[in-house]
Structure formats: structure tokens, C-alpha cells
Design an enzyme around this catalytic site. Structure first.
Site, PDB file in Angstrom:
ATOM      1  N   ASP A 183       0.863  -1.182   0.000  1.00 23.62           N
ATOM      2  CA  ASP A 183       0.000   0.000   0.000  1.00 23.62           C
ATOM      3  C   ASP A 183       0.896   1.227   0.000  1.00 23.62           C
ATOM      4  O   ASP A 183       2.083   1.144   0.334  1.00 23.62           O
ATOM      5  CB  ASP A 183      -0.928   0.002   1.214  1.00 23.62           C
ATOM      6  CG  ASP A 183      -2.197   0.824   0.998  1.00 23.62           C
ATOM      7  OD1 ASP A 183      -2.312   1.501  -0.042  1.00 23.62           O
ATOM      8  OD2 ASP A 183      -3.081   0.784   1.880  1.00 23.62           O
ATOM      9  N   ASP A 184       0.319   2.353  -0.389  1.00 22.90           N
ATOM     10  CA  ASP A 184       1.104   3.589  -0.413  1.00 22.90           C
ATOM     11  C   ASP A 184       1.367   4.101   0.992  1.00 22.90           C
ATOM     12  O   ASP A 184       2.448   4.571   1.307  1.00 22.90           O
ATOM     13  CB  ASP A 184       0.420   4.669  -1.261  1.00 22.90           C
ATOM     14  CG  ASP A 184      -1.000   5.000  -0.804  1.00 22.90           C
ATOM     15  OD1 ASP A 184      -1.585   4.270   0.018  1.00 22.90           O
ATOM     16  OD2 ASP A 184      -1.548   6.009  -1.305  1.00 22.90           O
ATOM     17  N   ASP A 205      -2.127   4.911   7.639  1.00 28.40           N
ATOM     18  CA  ASP A 205      -2.445   6.120   8.399  1.00 28.40           C
ATOM     19  C   ASP A 205      -2.880   5.713   9.801  1.00 28.40           C
ATOM     20  O   ASP A 205      -2.067   5.572  10.694  1.00 28.40           O
ATOM     21  CB  ASP A 205      -3.524   6.912   7.653  1.00 28.40           C
ATOM     22  CG  ASP A 205      -3.764   8.293   8.222  1.00 28.40           C
ATOM     23  OD1 ASP A 205      -3.606   8.491   9.445  1.00 28.40           O
ATOM     24  OD2 ASP A 205      -4.130   9.202   7.465  1.00 28.40           O
TER      25      ASP A 205
END
Length: 163
Positions: free
Chosen positions: A91-92, A95
Site C-alpha cells: 500500500d502507499d 495512516d
């Protein structure tokens, strides 16, 4: 709302994804990669190239409904990855870890890697490249145009001649 912004260019994303591939090279070989859509698609493609991995699967988890954080819903499961054994999840960004926890539950034996990580979610992933503060909003290249600012997707833009 975030108190600060971190703009990531295409070049920077490519360099950071390659750096992630370097960190992962000795952990393989991988049976395949599971890209977390949508943000993980481009880093996953770069990492797949660098690790010479041809089997790419995706998983889609929706956590926002009409721009409001809601209950996570898996809208496309990663069927080809089984329980994740031998797979790399990419995943980028992690969070809060909400999406990552859902994906990790689907693929408990997979190795989870993100390019960027925030403190609230970094414990959910196994490998990441860059940590940013929790109050930083990352502007990815697909979220911006030539100027470092958010640009709405084309689907949200009125067509010429309509109001």
C-alpha cells in the site's frame, strides 16, 4: 484536518517504492503481490517490476462513504492470495491502520509493506520506508496537478455545458 502537507512527486514516489523493494528483496521470493487499491496500485507495480514478481492481486476496502469515515467494507477480496502465505501486501500509506487491519485479517500470513507510515498505523505493517507525523497529509502525485494542491478527480468535475 491535517496541520501540514507533504507533497510527493512521481519521481519521489518511484524512488521511495524502489527503496521499499530494496528492503524486501531478501525477504522473498514472493508468490505474488496484493496491491491495496487504490493507492497501493502504483507502488505495487514498481515493486513487482523490481522483485520480478508477475502475479499481482488486488484488494479493495472502502473506509469512507461520502467523505465521512465509516465502517470498513471489503468490496473486492484478494481471492488468489489465499491466507497470504508467500504474498506481499503493498500500500502507499498506513495512516490510522484501519484498512491495514482489515487486509491483515484477510491475509494473516502475508508480509505487509507500505511506502509511508504514520505513528497510529505503523505497528500494523511489517516494512515501510518513510515515517511522517500523524498530522501530515500526504499529497500523492495522482492527487495533484502541476501545482502542489489537491485536484478533484475528473469524475467529480462537471462536463462542459452542464451546471
Amino acid at each position: 484536518m491535517a496541520q501540514q502537507y507533504y507533497t510527493v512527486t512521481w519521481d519521489q514516489l518511484h524512488r521511495d517504492a524502489r527503496a521499499l523493494a530494496w528492503r524486501l528483496i531478501d525477504s522473498g521470493p514472493w508468490k505474488g503481490i496484493v496491491a491495496v487499491t487504490r493507492g497501493g496500485l502504483i507502488p505495487a507495480a514498481i515493486i513487482a517490476r523490481e522483485l520480478e514478481c508477475r502475479l499481482i492481486e488486488s484488494v479493495s476496502v472502502e473506509t469512507y462513504q461520502e467523505e465521512q469515515l465509516g465502517r470498513p467494507v471489503v468490496t473486492k477480496p484478494p481471492s488468489a492470495a489465499g491466507d497470504g502465505d508467500g504474498f506481499l501486501i503493498v500500500d502507499d500509506l498506513v495512516d490510522t491502520g484501519t484498512t491495514a487491519r482489515v487486509v491483515r485479517a484477510l491475509l494473516p500470513k502475508a508480509h505487509f509493506a507500505t511506502v509511508y507510515a504514520k505513528p497510529a498505523g505503523k505497528d500494523v505493517v511489517d516494512t515501510f520506508v518513510t515515517e511522517v507525523s500523524q498530522n501530515t497529509w500526504i499529497l500523492f502525485p495522482w492527487d495533484t496537478d502541476a501545482a502542489p494542491q489537491f485536484v478533484a478527480p475528473i469524475a467529480r468535475t462537471p462536463k462542459p455545458g452542464t451546471v
